[in-house]
Design a protein around this motif. Structure first.
Motif, mmCIF file in Angstrom:
data_model
loop_
_atom_site.group_PDB
_atom_site.id
_atom_site.type_symbol
_atom_site.label_atom_id
_atom_site.label_comp_id
_atom_site.label_asym_id
_atom_site.label_seq_id
_atom_site.Cartn_x
_atom_site.Cartn_y
_atom_site.Cartn_z
ATOM 1 N N ALA A 1 -107.160 24.859 23.269
ATOM 2 C CA ALA A 1 -106.287 24.847 24.338
ATOM 3 C C ALA A 1 -104.850 24.582 23.995
ATOM 4 O O ALA A 1 -104.485 23.744 22.984
ATOM 5 N N TYR A 2 -103.573 25.307 24.426
ATOM 6 C CA TYR A 2 -102.460 25.130 24.110
ATOM 7 C C TYR A 2 -101.727 24.650 25.405
ATOM 8 O O TYR A 2 -101.741 25.214 26.313
ATOM 9 N N THR A 3 -100.816 23.516 25.469
ATOM 10 C CA THR A 3 -99.972 23.206 26.169
ATOM 11 C C THR A 3 -98.578 23.950 26.506
ATOM 12 O O THR A 3 -97.891 23.649 25.278
ATOM 13 N N LEU A 4 -98.362 24.244 27.400
ATOM 14 C CA LEU A 4 -96.971 24.846 27.543
ATOM 15 C C LEU A 4 -95.946 23.671 27.338
ATOM 16 O O LEU A 4 -96.012 22.806 28.007
ATOM 17 N N VAL A 5 -95.053 23.934 26.228
ATOM 18 C CA VAL A 5 -94.020 22.992 26.010
ATOM 19 C C VAL A 5 -92.607 23.458 26.258
ATOM 20 O O VAL A 5 -91.723 22.667 26.344
ATOM 21 N N ARG A 6 -92.368 24.706 25.996
ATOM 22 C CA ARG A 6 -91.032 25.321 25.832
ATOM 23 C C ARG A 6 -90.741 26.021 27.065
ATOM 24 O O ARG A 6 -91.866 26.599 27.536
ATOM 25 N N ASN A 7 -89.392 26.277 27.375
ATOM 26 C CA ASN A 7 -89.047 26.988 28.181
ATOM 27 C C ASN A 7 -89.633 28.490 27.977
ATOM 28 O O ASN A 7 -89.927 29.381 28.778
ATOM 29 N N ALA A 8 -89.422 28.891 26.650
ATOM 30 C CA ALA A 8 -89.804 30.131 26.126
ATOM 31 C C ALA A 8 -91.239 30.332 26.289
ATOM 32 O O ALA A 8 -91.640 31.625 26.664
ATOM 33 N N ASP A 9 -91.901 29.382 26.371
ATOM 34 C CA ASP A 9 -93.435 29.434 26.545
ATOM 35 C C ASP A 9 -93.861 29.926 28.067
ATOM 36 O O ASP A 9 -94.540 30.838 28.388
#
Length: 80
Positions: A32-40
């Protein structure tokens, strides 16, 4: 002559380099990858539309790479 890079289109256009970079971060994140950036948050919309990522559980902050997304990244790596 060099082979053309495969382009994946969604209703809003090609996924583009930002989405591809996002998918590489998701792959590196493991299960799993947690969205951390606005670009994400911008890239996840195109990646979801293309079927390259999926939400993990009920969370709208965690995604995983789908088999289709992994295959697309593999094709890019091989420049098929």
């Amino acid at each position: 002559m060099g082979a053309a890079l495969p382009t994946c289109w969604t209703a809003s256009g090609p996924v583009g380099p930002r989405c591809i970079a996002f998918m590489r971060r998701v792959r590196a994140g493991g299960d799993a990858y947690t969205l951390v950036r606005n670009a994400d948050r911008e890239a996840v919309v195109k990646a979801l539309a293309a079927g390259f990522v999926a939400w993990v559980g009920q969370s709208r902050d965690d995604v995983r790479l789908t088999a289709r997304g992994a295959a697309y990244l593999d094709r890019l790596a091989r420049v098929e």
